[in-house]
Write a protein that holds these residues in place. Structure first.
Motif, short mmCIF file in Angstrom:
data_model
loop_
_atom_site.label_atom_id
_atom_site.label_comp_id
_atom_site.label_asym_id
_atom_site.label_seq_id
_atom_site.Cartn_x
_atom_site.Cartn_y
_atom_site.Cartn_z
N THR A 158 45.55 56.75 55.88
CA THR A 158 46.21 56.80 57.17
C THR A 158 45.14 56.64 58.24
O THR A 158 43.95 56.77 57.96
CB THR A 158 46.92 58.15 57.38
OG1 THR A 158 45.93 59.18 57.30
CG2 THR A 158 47.96 58.38 56.31
N LYS A 159 45.61 56.37 59.43
CA LYS A 159 44.68 56.08 60.52
C LYS A 159 43.67 57.22 60.74
O LYS A 159 42.49 56.99 60.98
CB LYS A 159 45.50 55.88 61.80
CG LYS A 159 44.92 54.84 62.69
CD LYS A 159 45.97 54.48 63.72
CE LYS A 159 45.32 54.32 65.07
NZ LYS A 159 46.32 53.98 66.08
N SER A 160 44.17 58.44 60.58
CA SER A 160 43.28 59.58 60.87
C SER A 160 42.17 59.73 59.83
O SER A 160 41.22 60.47 60.03
CB SER A 160 44.09 60.87 60.95
OG SER A 160 44.71 61.09 59.71
N GLU A 161 42.32 59.03 58.72
CA GLU A 161 41.30 59.15 57.67
C GLU A 161 40.21 58.09 57.77
O GLU A 161 39.27 58.09 56.96
CB GLU A 161 41.95 59.04 56.28
CG GLU A 161 42.82 60.20 55.91
CD GLU A 161 43.53 59.93 54.60
OE1 GLU A 161 43.40 60.75 53.68
OE2 GLU A 161 44.22 58.90 54.48
N LEU A 162 40.38 57.18 58.72
CA LEU A 162 39.42 56.08 58.84
C LEU A 162 37.97 56.53 58.88
O LEU A 162 37.09 55.89 58.33
CB LEU A 162 39.72 55.27 60.10
CG LEU A 162 40.59 54.05 59.91
CD1 LEU A 162 40.91 53.42 61.25
CD2 LEU A 162 39.89 53.06 59.00
N ARG A 163 37.77 57.64 59.56
CA ARG A 163 36.44 58.23 59.67
C ARG A 163 35.76 58.33 58.30
O ARG A 163 34.60 58.05 58.13
CB ARG A 163 36.60 59.65 60.21
CG ARG A 163 35.81 60.00 61.42
CD ARG A 163 36.21 61.40 61.92
NE ARG A 163 37.38 61.98 61.26
CZ ARG A 163 37.33 62.88 60.28
NH1 ARG A 163 36.16 63.27 59.81
NH2 ARG A 163 38.43 63.38 59.77
N LYS A 164 36.57 58.80 57.35
CA LYS A 164 36.03 59.04 56.01
C LYS A 164 35.49 57.76 55.39
O LYS A 164 34.54 57.78 54.62
CB LYS A 164 37.11 59.60 55.09
CG LYS A 164 37.54 61.00 55.43
CD LYS A 164 38.29 61.57 54.26
CE LYS A 164 38.99 62.86 54.65
NZ LYS A 164 39.98 63.23 53.64
N ILE A 165 36.15 56.66 55.69
CA ILE A 165 35.69 55.37 55.14
C ILE A 165 34.25 55.13 55.57
O ILE A 165 33.40 54.72 54.78
CB ILE A 165 36.60 54.21 55.63
CG1 ILE A 165 37.98 54.34 55.02
CG2 ILE A 165 35.97 52.86 55.30
CD1 ILE A 165 38.06 54.07 53.53
N HIS A 166 33.98 55.43 56.83
CA HIS A 166 32.62 55.19 57.31
C HIS A 166 31.60 56.11 56.63
O HIS A 166 30.50 55.67 56.32
CB HIS A 166 32.57 55.30 58.83
CG HIS A 166 33.53 54.34 59.49
ND1 HIS A 166 33.50 52.98 59.23
CD2 HIS A 166 34.57 54.53 60.33
CE1 HIS A 166 34.48 52.39 59.90
NE2 HIS A 166 35.14 53.30 60.57
N ILE A 194 31.89 57.23 53.62
CA ILE A 194 31.71 56.70 52.25
C ILE A 194 30.79 55.49 52.28
O ILE A 194 29.89 55.36 51.45
CB ILE A 194 33.07 56.34 51.61
CG1 ILE A 194 33.92 57.58 51.42
CG2 ILE A 194 32.85 55.65 50.26
CD1 ILE A 194 35.32 57.32 50.90
N GLU A 195 31.01 54.62 53.25
CA GLU A 195 30.15 53.43 53.36
C GLU A 195 28.69 53.81 53.44
O GLU A 195 27.84 53.19 52.82
CB GLU A 195 30.53 52.60 54.60
CG GLU A 195 31.81 51.78 54.41
CD GLU A 195 32.17 50.97 55.65
OE1 GLU A 195 31.79 51.38 56.78
OE2 GLU A 195 32.85 49.93 55.49
N ARG A 196 28.43 54.85 54.18
CA ARG A 196 27.04 55.28 54.31
C ARG A 196 26.47 55.74 52.98
O ARG A 196 25.35 55.40 52.61
CB ARG A 196 26.92 56.42 55.34
CG ARG A 196 26.59 55.93 56.74
CD ARG A 196 26.09 57.06 57.61
NE ARG A 196 27.01 58.19 57.71
CZ ARG A 196 28.09 58.20 58.50
NH1 ARG A 196 28.35 57.17 59.27
NH2 ARG A 196 28.89 59.25 58.53
N ILE A 197 27.27 56.50 52.26
CA ILE A 197 26.78 57.04 50.99
C ILE A 197 26.63 55.96 49.93
O ILE A 197 25.62 55.87 49.23
CB ILE A 197 27.72 58.15 50.45
CG1 ILE A 197 27.83 59.28 51.47
CG2 ILE A 197 27.28 58.64 49.09
CD1 ILE A 197 26.68 60.22 51.50
N ILE A 198 27.65 55.13 49.79
CA ILE A 198 27.56 54.13 48.72
C ILE A 198 26.77 52.89 49.16
O ILE A 198 26.49 52.01 48.37
CB ILE A 198 28.95 53.69 48.19
CG1 ILE A 198 29.77 52.95 49.27
CG2 ILE A 198 29.75 54.88 47.69
CD1 ILE A 198 31.06 52.35 48.74
#
Ligand code: ADP
Ligand code: MG
Length: 579
Positions: free
Chosen positions: A347-355, A357-361
């Protein structure tokens, strides 16, 4: 002298290796075996799943064991019951010609006294899960005070499952001067910590690049409303008729619910979670392995230790709480040199988490749109057409043909095709006629969704021709002499695929493939009807009839890369027994 002989292995092992049909050692075997045979040393070996680690520690351990003694000399700890049994069985195959060598497997969910008997019978090697091992130590059913070799297999998984304390405790019952060999696919902090604490100047071996599994995985996310998660999942499945996937949910309840709904809706789905009995779980896993289940809905805990190599998609129905868990989820695909896709429904509010994850992986996600009804129908239609084309005719049909012919008399070919396809396809069209768009626009996301200036194409090659998204992308780039990002949104289906370019390249693309023949077969590219992936209208009179000329569809492969993985030396995926 064959390659295994050169590693210093003895007669009995070489004979067993020959029986098993292994021809060449894998990289990790080549690196680890001579070192372990010739030295009394600790070792840390990093290698992806499916690279032959069991033999890398199993061969040297078996060779070094004193079979005239019945003392337990080797201990192998492994995270799950499944892996434990697998290792024990492999070791039995390896030691087939050494009758006095005994291997015992120790794991939960089976009779402890029977396992104790196995150990007592004089098992020189014990393969165990940490939980049951601890239990048996405390009941004095096993003695590991004299072991000389200890293997921590899949160390990252074991720590990830919270076995740190158990491992420490178990190791405290072993002699100080033993050798410890740690095998792991990845080297997170916790593994480094355990290596530091329990090992002395370990020799280090790394196969491929560290964490290289990640490079084979494409990460995608889809933004939808919270209530549309299930709909999104369905559409993703419908867009990938040949999907073979693990769908991750956060709770057992959601896992069960999603699986049930999928089954009700006619998908080949199954649930895997901790509320099921071991027997139920075994049945589900067996069906999954046999590909009778295409979508295995699972909790993180239950999915650990799933050792299935050809999973095409990992779907994060919900994101996990911990980023580390995401890495483990996505690592279920892209194994053994194959590529895979990890999809996240958010959902839109979870977008933050994608970023985060991108940093970690250290990899970028691609933002994608849930396919529209039109797009799905197009894919399903192509899929159906190629399925009809590739179906072998059942001889029984012949007997009834006269009667069938009577019924169909007077209908011409064109009409017949339309009717036939409608029979199969009607259900889909009906369902999707009413279906709206469920995408939520994600403001502030790095990429925009607009399809303007982009063209989406259909190409008549797919996974059955040996392509995955990486191979196809490379092939197209090579043919068209395009840059790294000029080909995008590559979606490979079984016998066809889609891809995008910017509009400026479309003429060149169509030109290139207007009469493109490879290995006697026409490869055609058409502009896809879908605008979503980014494209205009279908080219009139395009390659439609040309496709009829493609004799030998799916027989010839071309442009396929020699494997990236360790098992695909000759680029052949089938033969596991050849490195
Ligand atoms: P890992 O532990 O690295 O995930 P395994 O040890 O389970 O990998 O090996 C995966 C498969 O490869 C097993 O079926 C095993 O029998 C097979 N295998 C191992 N070594 C070789 C080899 N040298 N040649 C061919 N097949 C092998
Ligand atoms: Mg293994």
């Amino acid at each position: 002298m064959n390659k295994f002989e050169q590693l210093g292995l003895n007669e009995q092992l070489l004979k067993a290796i020959n029986d098993m049909g292994f021809e060449t050692p894998s990289e990790v075997q080549e690196k680890a075996i001579p070192v372990l045979l010739a030295n009394e040393t600790d070792m840390v070996a990093l290698a992806q799943t499916g690279t032959g680690k069991t033999a890398a520690f199993g061969f040297p351990m078996i060779q070094k064991i004193d079979v005239n003694s019945r003392t337990t000399q080797g201990l192998i700890l492994s995270p799950t019951r499944e892996l434990c049994l697998q290792i024990a069985n492999e070791l039995k195959l390896y030691s087939k010609h050494i009758p006095s060598l005994n291997v015992a497997a120790i794991y939960g969910g089976a009779s402890i006294s029977e396992q104790a008997r196995q150990v007592k019978r004089g098992a020189q090697i014990v393969v165990a899960t940490p939980g049951r091992m601890k239990d048996m130590i405390s009941r004095r059913m096993v003695d590991i005070s004299k072991i000389e070799y200890c293997v921590l297999d899949e160390a990252d998984e074991m720590l990830n499952m919270g076995f740190y304390e158990d491992i420490s405790e178990i190791l405290s019952h072993t002699p100080k001067e033993k050798n410890t060999w740690l095998f792991s696919a990845t080297m997170p902090k916790e593994v480094a910590r355990i290596a530091k604490k329990f090992m002395k100047e370990p020799q280090e071996i790394t196969v491929g690049t560290k964490n290289s599994a990640a490079e084979n995985v494409q990460h995608e996310y889809y933004v939808v409303g919270g209530r549309d998660r299930y709909l999104a999942l369905k559409r993703l499945a419908d867009t990938n008729p040949d999907i073979f996937s693990v769908v991750f949910c956060r709770t057992k309840r959601d896992t069960q619910k999603v699986a049930e709904r999928l089954i009700e809706d006619g998908y080949n789905a199954g649930a895997l979670h901790g509320d099921l009995s071991q027997n139920q779980r075994d049945i589900v896993m067996k069906a999954f392995r046999a590909k009778q289940i295409q979508m295995l809905v699972a909790t993180d805990v239950a999915a650990r230790g799933i050792d299935v190599d050809d999973i095409t998609h990992v779907i994060n129905y919900q994101l996990p709480d911990e980023i580390e868990t995401y890495t483990h989820r996505s690592g279920r695909t892209g194994r053994a040199g194959k590529s895979g896709i990890s999809m996240v429904i958010i959902t839109k509010s979870e977008l933050r988490k994608i970023h985060s994850i991108e940093r970690i992986i250290q990899q970028k996600f691609e933002t994608k749109k849930i396919p529209t009804a039109d797009e799905i129908c197009e894919i399903q239609l192509y899929h159906l057409a190629s399925k009809i084309k590739n179906t072998e005719v059942n001889q029984e049909v012949e007997n009834y043909l006269p009667a069938v012919n009577d019924v169909l008399e007077g209908i011409d070919r064109e009409e017949l095709i339309k009717k036939m396809v409608s029979v199969e396809f009607g259900r889909f069209v009906e369902y999707y006629k009413k279906a709206g768009d469920i995408n939520v626009s994600a403001n502030g996301s790095p990429q925009d969704f607009s399809s303007e200036g982009k063209v989406r194409y259909f190409i008549n090659v797919g996974s059955r021709d040996g392509y995955d998204w990486m191979v196809l992308k490379d092939f197209l780039r090579e043919q068209l002499q395009l840059g790294k990002d000029d080909i995008f949104k590559v979606d490979v289906k079984e016998s066809f695929s889609f891809f995008n370019t910017n509009a400026e390249h479309s003429e060149a693309v169509l030109q290139m493939f207007s009469e493109f023949k490879m290995d006697g077969r026409f490869i055609n590219v058409e502009i896809s009807k879908n605008t979503r992936g980014g494209g205009g209208s279908r080219r009139k009179g395009g390659g439609g009839n040309k496709r009829g000329k493609n004799k030998g569809f799916g027989e010839k492969r071309f442009g396929k890369k020699g494997g990236k993985g360790n098992f695909s030396g000759g680029g052949k995926r089938r033969s596991r027994k050849k490195f």
